[in-house]
Design a protein around this motif. Sequence first.
Motif, PDB file in Angstrom:
ATOM      1  N   THR A  24     -21.393  17.095   6.179  1.00  0.00           N
ATOM      2  CA  THR A  24     -19.968  16.817   6.009  1.00  0.00           C
ATOM      3  C   THR A  24     -19.308  17.893   5.139  1.00  0.00           C
ATOM      4  OG1 THR A  24     -20.515  15.460   4.091  1.00  0.00           O
ATOM      5  CG2 THR A  24     -20.228  14.304   6.186  1.00  0.00           C
ATOM      6  N   THR A  25     -20.112  18.729   4.510  1.00  0.00           N
ATOM      7  CA  THR A  25     -19.594  19.737   3.582  1.00  0.00           C
ATOM      8  C   THR A  25     -18.799  20.815   4.331  1.00  0.00           C
ATOM      9  OG1 THR A  25     -21.620  19.401   2.326  1.00  0.00           O
ATOM     10  CG2 THR A  25     -20.251  21.280   1.701  1.00  0.00           C
ATOM     11  N   THR A  26     -17.614  21.124   3.819  1.00  0.00           N
ATOM     12  CA  THR A  26     -16.799  22.181   4.421  1.00  0.00           C
ATOM     13  C   THR A  26     -16.675  23.335   3.425  1.00  0.00           C
ATOM     14  OG1 THR A  26     -14.718  21.413   3.470  1.00  0.00           O
ATOM     15  CG2 THR A  26     -15.403  20.400   5.560  1.00  0.00           C
ATOM     16  N   GLN A  27     -16.112  24.430   3.914  1.00  0.00           N
ATOM     17  CA  GLN A  27     -15.881  25.588   3.053  1.00  0.00           C
ATOM     18  C   GLN A  27     -14.977  25.205   1.868  1.00  0.00           C
ATOM     19  OE1 GLN A  27     -17.593  28.260   3.279  1.00  0.00           O
ATOM     20  NE2 GLN A  27     -16.561  29.205   1.535  1.00  0.00           N
ATOM     21  N   VAL A  56       0.870  -1.178   0.000  1.00  0.00           N
ATOM     22  CA  VAL A  56       0.000   0.000   0.000  1.00  0.00           C
ATOM     23  C   VAL A  56       0.903   1.222   0.000  1.00  0.00           C
ATOM     24  CG1 VAL A  56      -1.801   1.264   1.228  1.00  0.00           C
ATOM     25  CG2 VAL A  56      -1.833  -1.236   1.193  1.00  0.00           C
ATOM     26  N   LEU A  57       0.900   1.954  -1.111  1.00  0.00           N
ATOM     27  CA  LEU A  57       1.839   3.071  -1.267  1.00  0.00           C
ATOM     28  C   LEU A  57       1.289   4.370  -0.713  1.00  0.00           C
ATOM     29  CD1 LEU A  57       3.065   2.442  -4.930  1.00  0.00           C
ATOM     30  CD2 LEU A  57       3.992   1.535  -2.794  1.00  0.00           C
ATOM     31  N   GLU A  58      -0.049   4.535  -0.808  1.00  0.00           N
ATOM     32  CA  GLU A  58      -0.656   5.785  -0.344  1.00  0.00           C
ATOM     33  C   GLU A  58      -2.085   5.521   0.112  1.00  0.00           C
ATOM     34  OE1 GLU A  58      -0.570   9.097  -3.049  1.00  0.00           O
ATOM     35  OE2 GLU A  58       1.320   8.472  -3.953  1.00  0.00           O
ATOM     36  N   ILE A  59      -2.567   6.383   0.991  1.00  0.00           N
ATOM     37  CA  ILE A  59      -3.986   6.381   1.351  1.00  0.00           C
ATOM     38  C   ILE A  59      -4.479   7.830   1.265  1.00  0.00           C
ATOM     39  CG2 ILE A  59      -5.686   5.985   3.179  1.00  0.00           C
ATOM     40  CD1 ILE A  59      -3.863   3.786   4.289  1.00  0.00           C
ATOM     41  N   ILE A  60      -5.512   8.052   0.470  1.00  0.00           N
ATOM     42  CA  ILE A  60      -6.116   9.383   0.349  1.00  0.00           C
ATOM     43  C   ILE A  60      -7.568   9.222   0.780  1.00  0.00           C
ATOM     44  CG2 ILE A  60      -6.551  11.355  -1.203  1.00  0.00           C
ATOM     45  CD1 ILE A  60      -3.625  10.554  -1.279  1.00  0.00           C
ATOM     46  N   ASP A  61      -7.956   9.833   1.910  1.00  0.00           N
ATOM     47  CA  ASP A  61      -9.273   9.485   2.445  1.00  0.00           C
ATOM     48  C   ASP A  61      -9.856  10.581   3.327  1.00  0.00           C
ATOM     49  OD1 ASP A  61     -11.510   7.934   2.904  1.00  0.00           O
ATOM     50  OD2 ASP A  61     -10.614   6.862   4.585  1.00  0.00           O
ATOM     51  N   HIS A  62     -11.161  10.483   3.538  1.00  0.00           N
ATOM     52  CA  HIS A  62     -11.855  11.435   4.417  1.00  0.00           C
ATOM     53  C   HIS A  62     -12.775  10.715   5.402  1.00  0.00           C
ATOM     54  CE1 HIS A  62     -15.843  11.838   2.001  1.00  0.00           C
ATOM     55  NE2 HIS A  62     -15.249  10.732   1.662  1.00  0.00           N
ATOM     56  N   HIS A  63     -12.429   9.470   5.758  1.00  0.00           N
ATOM     57  CA  HIS A  63     -13.234   8.723   6.729  1.00  0.00           C
ATOM     58  C   HIS A  63     -12.478   8.568   8.046  1.00  0.00           C
ATOM     59  CE1 HIS A  63     -15.082   7.445   2.887  1.00  0.00           C
ATOM     60  NE2 HIS A  63     -16.188   7.435   3.600  1.00  0.00           N
ATOM     61  N   ARG A  64     -13.177   8.002   9.035  1.00  0.00           N
ATOM     62  CA  ARG A  64     -12.502   7.707  10.306  1.00  0.00           C
ATOM     63  C   ARG A  64     -11.305   6.809  10.009  1.00  0.00           C
ATOM     64  NH1 ARG A  64     -15.103   2.673  13.673  1.00  0.00           N
ATOM     65  NH2 ARG A  64     -14.998   1.178  11.976  1.00  0.00           N
ATOM     66  N   LEU A  65     -10.262   6.955  10.812  1.00  0.00           N
ATOM     67  CA  LEU A  65      -9.049   6.189  10.541  1.00  0.00           C
ATOM     68  C   LEU A  65      -9.107   4.853  11.269  1.00  0.00           C
ATOM     69  CD1 LEU A  65      -6.521   6.821   8.850  1.00  0.00           C
ATOM     70  CD2 LEU A  65      -5.356   7.375  10.968  1.00  0.00           C
ATOM     71  N   ASN A  66      -9.067   3.781  10.495  1.00  0.00           N
ATOM     72  CA  ASN A  66      -8.994   2.435  11.080  1.00  0.00           C
ATOM     73  C   ASN A  66      -8.125   1.641  10.128  1.00  0.00           C
ATOM     74  OD1 ASN A  66      -9.416   0.197  12.629  1.00  0.00           O
ATOM     75  ND2 ASN A  66     -11.466  -0.223  11.843  1.00  0.00           N
ATOM     76  N   PRO A  91     -10.673  15.794   7.004  1.00  0.00           N
ATOM     77  CA  PRO A  91     -12.121  15.724   7.240  1.00  0.00           C
ATOM     78  C   PRO A  91     -12.881  16.641   6.282  1.00  0.00           C
ATOM     79  CG  PRO A  91     -11.106  17.078   8.926  1.00  0.00           C
ATOM     80  CD  PRO A  91      -9.987  16.604   8.029  1.00  0.00           C
ATOM     81  N   LEU A  92     -12.802  16.362   4.999  1.00  0.00           N
ATOM     82  CA  LEU A  92     -13.517  17.149   3.994  1.00  0.00           C
ATOM     83  C   LEU A  92     -14.726  16.352   3.511  1.00  0.00           C
ATOM     84  CD1 LEU A  92     -10.478  18.558   1.961  1.00  0.00           C
ATOM     85  CD2 LEU A  92     -11.700  19.602   3.876  1.00  0.00           C
ATOM     86  N   GLY A  93     -15.559  17.003   2.714  1.00  0.00           N
ATOM     87  CA  GLY A  93     -16.813  16.382   2.290  1.00  0.00           C
ATOM     88  C   GLY A  93     -16.647  15.236   1.314  1.00  0.00           C
ATOM     89  N   SER A  94     -15.555  15.234   0.557  1.00  0.00           N
ATOM     90  CA  SER A  94     -15.366  14.121  -0.368  1.00  0.00           C
ATOM     91  C   SER A  94     -13.886  13.919  -0.647  1.00  0.00           C
ATOM     92  CB  SER A  94     -16.125  14.363  -1.680  1.00  0.00           C
ATOM     93  OG  SER A  94     -15.321  15.064  -2.591  1.00  0.00           O
TER      94      SER A  94
END
Length: 431
Positions: free
Chosen positions: A282-285, A216-226, A240-243
């Motif tokens: 979940t939407t941010t500025q 696994v080279l990278e993780i790009i995500d906006h969910h809880r970290l597990n 913690p962005l909307g998408s």
Amino acid sequence: MAEIYITGHRNPDMDSICSAIAYADLKNLIDPANTYIPVRCSHMGESMQMLLETLGIEKPVYLRNACPKVADVMLPYDMKIQADLSLSEYARLVTESTPSALPVFDGEEFCGLLSVDDIAVWAMKNLADRGTIREIPCVRELMGEQGERLQADSLFEEGKNAFLNSRFRGLSVFREDEFVGYVTRRCFLNTPAYNVILVDHNEMGQSIKGVETANVLEIIDHHRLNAMKTTMPLFVDAEPLGSTCTIVYQLFLRNGIRPARETARVLLTGILSDTLILKSPTTTQIDVESAAALAAMCQTSVDEYGKKMFSNIRGLKSREPVSAITGDFKLYSEKGLRVGIGQCEVTTLHDLNEFAGEYLNALETVKTREGLDWALLMITDVITEHSILLSTDFYAEKHLPYSLKSEHVFDMPKVMSRKKQLLPEVLNALY
Ligand SMILES: [Mn+2]
């Protein structure tokens, strides 16, 4: 030059699909030494397929798992040994690096493998019988018994086991009925690993099958970290962005690259889908600003494009319940329990009573089929910003903070986000 697969989660939603496509585009631009390939790791729901088609976005190729395959280690056959070649002519072709078995052809037709064992057996027999070798045979006469055929997309481990249980030097590899290569024992000395980048998820249980065997080279995500344990250091961008598409757009900006118009549209699709046209809490500025900038690049507006996307949504009444539920279904393991939560978007909830019973039954089917303790379906009206929750019969549903509309049906006004609003309540209810 390596191939690196970029995958979203299982049962991919728009954000998973779009962020994989757009991130592959960015990575191919900033790292031309490698090839980045967007993939999906499971089948897509029918409505997702339809929406992608309507929007003219090509769906990523399907990669069933990230486990190494026989095809990844097999040897190509650049040398075509003809069956009527004499052993002396054959001997002239052999060098120190020649594999211990070689494929033999009659014209274009594959005959089998000739191994050094075949030659040794023949030579020993002649020497034992006559004390010398008089006649030189052709290759066809030397070929001995053939081992089992392997399939190119069989797992590496299966191929390795086939060797452990056989006396052969080499085994031929087929794709369906076509000979595509061959393997010798040497091919199985080192286990290859797929290179993957995870977008829009970081939990092993939500990822491509066999991810535990991959780099696994990278993780790009906006969910809880597990996240999973990795063996190598990696690049993680969790915000913690909307998408996830918003994060990918931010990565374009950080690299000083303006996405091409087609990529801008893919990113906009992911953002508006995951944030329900920027209405989800979940939407941010940053999501709002990113969506506006991307819409401008596509010469549209957020409202216009969002309406176009959601106008394609079919009512739940006209859909097949099990596939509607599993189209966007996420699994969570908590306190030793397995919980699955599906989410469907609709443009009206007026017809809820007409389909609720059927969907509750289908939810029980999904629960049993997936071996879950609890299955839930969140049905979100994206126009009125209102959701309904259907639940299978489970003790924890009594602990949910929502009012009951009817048995196993909860009312969730203003709840738009499975991740941010519903999931914490579901996990809380599991005490
Ligand atoms: Mn997402």
